[in-house]
Write an enzyme that holds these catalytic residues in place. Sequence first.
Site, PDB file in Angstrom:
ATOM      1  N   ARG A   1       0.679  -1.330   0.001  1.00 20.97           N
ATOM      2  CA  ARG A   1       0.105   0.196  -0.058  1.00 20.97           C
ATOM      3  C   ARG A   1       1.062   1.473   0.063  1.00 20.97           C
ATOM      4  O   ARG A   1       0.369   2.201  -0.495  1.00 20.97           O
ATOM      5  CB  ARG A   1      -0.953   0.063   1.153  1.00 20.97           C
ATOM      6  CG  ARG A   1      -1.969  -1.091   1.083  1.00 20.97           C
ATOM      7  CD  ARG A   1      -2.884  -1.151   2.572  1.00 20.97           C
ATOM      8  NE  ARG A   1      -3.500  -0.007   2.700  1.00 20.97           N
ATOM      9  CZ  ARG A   1      -3.958   0.227   4.077  1.00 20.97           C
ATOM     10  NH1 ARG A   1      -3.637  -0.689   4.942  1.00 20.97           N
ATOM     11  NH2 ARG A   1      -4.487   1.368   4.501  1.00 20.97           N
TER      12      ARG A   1
ATOM     13  N   GLY B   1       2.810 -15.349   8.083  1.00 22.84           N
ATOM     14  CA  GLY B   1       2.032 -14.870   9.084  1.00 22.84           C
ATOM     15  C   GLY B   1       2.904 -14.409  10.452  1.00 22.84           C
ATOM     16  O   GLY B   1       4.301 -14.679  10.379  1.00 22.84           O
TER      17      GLY B   1
ATOM     18  N   ASP C   1       6.652  -1.391  11.658  1.00 23.73           N
ATOM     19  CA  ASP C   1       5.944  -0.309  11.087  1.00 23.73           C
ATOM     20  C   ASP C   1       5.268   0.509  11.994  1.00 23.73           C
ATOM     21  O   ASP C   1       4.282   0.932  11.474  1.00 23.73           O
ATOM     22  CB  ASP C   1       4.978  -0.899   9.872  1.00 23.73           C
ATOM     23  CG  ASP C   1       3.751  -1.797  10.246  1.00 23.73           C
ATOM     24  OD1 ASP C   1       4.360  -2.322  11.349  1.00 23.73           O
ATOM     25  OD2 ASP C   1       3.216  -2.577   9.515  1.00 23.73           O
TER      26      ASP C   1
ATOM     27  N   GLU D   1      -9.468 -12.493  15.732  1.00 25.69           N
ATOM     28  CA  GLU D   1      -9.143 -11.503  14.512  1.00 25.69           C
ATOM     29  C   GLU D   1     -10.480 -11.064  13.805  1.00 25.69           C
ATOM     30  O   GLU D   1     -11.663 -11.819  13.764  1.00 25.69           O
ATOM     31  CB  GLU D   1      -8.413 -12.205  13.307  1.00 25.69           C
ATOM     32  CG  GLU D   1      -6.973 -12.515  13.799  1.00 25.69           C
ATOM     33  CD  GLU D   1      -6.254 -11.370  14.056  1.00 25.69           C
ATOM     34  OE1 GLU D   1      -6.260 -10.457  13.285  1.00 25.69           O
ATOM     35  OE2 GLU D   1      -5.248 -11.476  14.666  1.00 25.69           O
TER      36      GLU D   1
ATOM     37  N   ASN E   1      -6.568  -5.000  19.620  1.00 27.46           N
ATOM     38  CA  ASN E   1      -5.098  -5.731  19.607  1.00 27.46           C
ATOM     39  C   ASN E   1      -4.114  -4.720  18.841  1.00 27.46           C
ATOM     40  O   ASN E   1      -4.205  -4.270  17.735  1.00 27.46           O
ATOM     41  CB  ASN E   1      -5.156  -6.972  18.995  1.00 27.46           C
ATOM     42  CG  ASN E   1      -3.865  -7.691  19.184  1.00 27.46           C
ATOM     43  OD1 ASN E   1      -3.004  -7.488  19.901  1.00 27.46           O
ATOM     44  ND2 ASN E   1      -3.508  -8.413  18.098  1.00 27.46           N
TER      45      ASN E   1
ATOM     46  N   ASN F   1      39.072  35.290  12.808  1.00 28.08           N
ATOM     47  CA  ASN F   1      37.902  36.074  12.292  1.00 28.08           C
ATOM     48  C   ASN F   1      38.133  35.852  10.769  1.00 28.08           C
ATOM     49  O   ASN F   1      39.058  36.186  10.004  1.00 28.08           O
ATOM     50  CB  ASN F   1      38.027  37.555  12.310  1.00 28.08           C
ATOM     51  CG  ASN F   1      36.613  38.324  12.051  1.00 28.08           C
ATOM     52  OD1 ASN F   1      35.779  38.332  12.609  1.00 28.08           O
ATOM     53  ND2 ASN F   1      36.781  38.699  10.291  1.00 28.08           N
TER      54      ASN F   1
END
Length: 449
Positions: A15, A80, A105, A155, A170, A360
Amino acid sequence: MPSHLIVLAAGQGSRMMSDLPKVLHRVGHAPLFVHALRAGAALDPDRRVLVAGVGAEAVRAEAAEHDEGLSVVLQEEQLGTAHAVAQAREALKDATGDVFILYGDTPFIRPETLSMMAAARTGGAAVVVLGFEAADPGRYGRLVVEGGDLTRIVEYKDATEAERAITLCNSGVICADAEVLFDLIDAVGNDNASGEFYLTDIVGIARDRGLRCAAVTCDESETMGINTRAELARGEAIFQARRRAEALEDGVTLTAPDTVFFAYDTHLGRDALIEPHVVFGPDVTVESGATIRAFSHLEGCHVGARAVVGPYARLRPGAELGNDSKVGNFVEIKSAEIGEGAKVNHLTYIGDATVGEGANIGAGTVTCNYDGVFKHRTEIGARAFIGSSTMLVAPIRVGAEAMTGSGSVITSDVPDGALALGRARQVVKEGLARKLMTKLRSAKSKRTN
C-alpha cells in the site's frame, strides 16, 4: 529479570506504492524499524532480533548502521506473524526472562508502555498483550477479557457479531515468557480465514495450558501503524509534535515550534534558542545557551555552548563549533572545527579545515579543499584575520595572528603573525572609464539607427 527484543520487519507494504520495503521509509530521518528498536532499548534488552523478509539486504544494511549488536534473521516466506517470530528461535536459544515483540511499521510505542507490560509479566502473566480502546474499531483484532484476564484474541475476519462489538483492540505488541514463547508458537495452526499463522493464537493456547494472560492498555496514538504514504505523513507530524513538546519541557526555547523539524536523535541543551524554520538532520547536538537562528539547516554536527548559528546557515557532517563561536548568514561549514570564540559571519564556505580560537573569517572566504580527486585540509591559527573574498587553496596553513589581504588567492603557508597578499597590483588609468563609455554608447546608437 532479563529481557529480549524481537522486531518484525519482513513485509513489503504494497500500500506504500514503493519499491522500498515499508520499514525503510523514514520518520524523523530514521527508518521506521529504528523507532521500534529505540523504544525497546529502554528495557536494556540482552538480545535484539530483527526479522527481515522483503528487501532483506537493504534492511540488514540499515540495521548495521543503527545497531551493531542487532541480530538480523530472514523470513523467506511471509506466512504470518507467528511464523515470523519463529525465525528468531535460534537467535534467542536458551534465553530466559521476557521477550517483547514489536513491529517495524509501528514507530510510536513509548518505553513507559513497555515497562507496564514488563510489570504485568512480573505480576504473573505468562503472556501480556498491548491493547487500546479504538475510536473506530474497524477491522482490528479484538481482545476478549474476562474476570480481569485476557482469554483470547479474535481476528476481525473470524469474529462473531458480538465479538466485533468489543472496542478493546489488539495492537499486536506482545510480551511473553522466553521459555514458553516458542513452545506456544509451535502449537499455532493456520486454520483461519487467511490461512496464516497468527501470533495472537498463543493467548488461547496458553490459556488451554493453564497459563495466565493479561492485557495492558495504552493510548490509541501509540499503536498507529504506517501502511500508506498518507499515514507516513501523519506519522511524521505526530513525531514532530512529540519532539517539539519534549524540547519545550526540557527547557529549550522554540519561538515558532510548528516550523522547527527534528531528527530522531537531535539533542538540544537547556536554554538553547531555536528560531523559526530550522531543520535538524540526523546526529546533531546543540549545547546549552546556543542560538540557532532562522532558516538554518544542521546535520551531523556539534554546536558548542553559547554559539550562534545563522540565519540561513548550513552545518554539514563533521562541523564542530566551539563555545561562543559564531557562524552567520549564508555560511556553510563541512568537516571543520571552528575554535572557541571564532567568527565566520557571512557568505563563506569552510570545508576540511581547522579554525583556531578567536579567528575572524571575512565575508566571501572559501577554503578550496577539492582538487577533483582528493580533499585537502586548511589550518587557520588562533586569532588569525582572513580578509574578505580570500581563496585559501588547500593544503595550506595560515599561522596564529596572521592576516590575509582582501581578495587574495593564498597558495602557500603564511607564518605566524605575517601578512599575505596574493592579488594583481591595481592599475589606474585616468579618464579611461569615460572614454570607454562614450565609445560604447556611440556604437549602440549606430546599431539602433
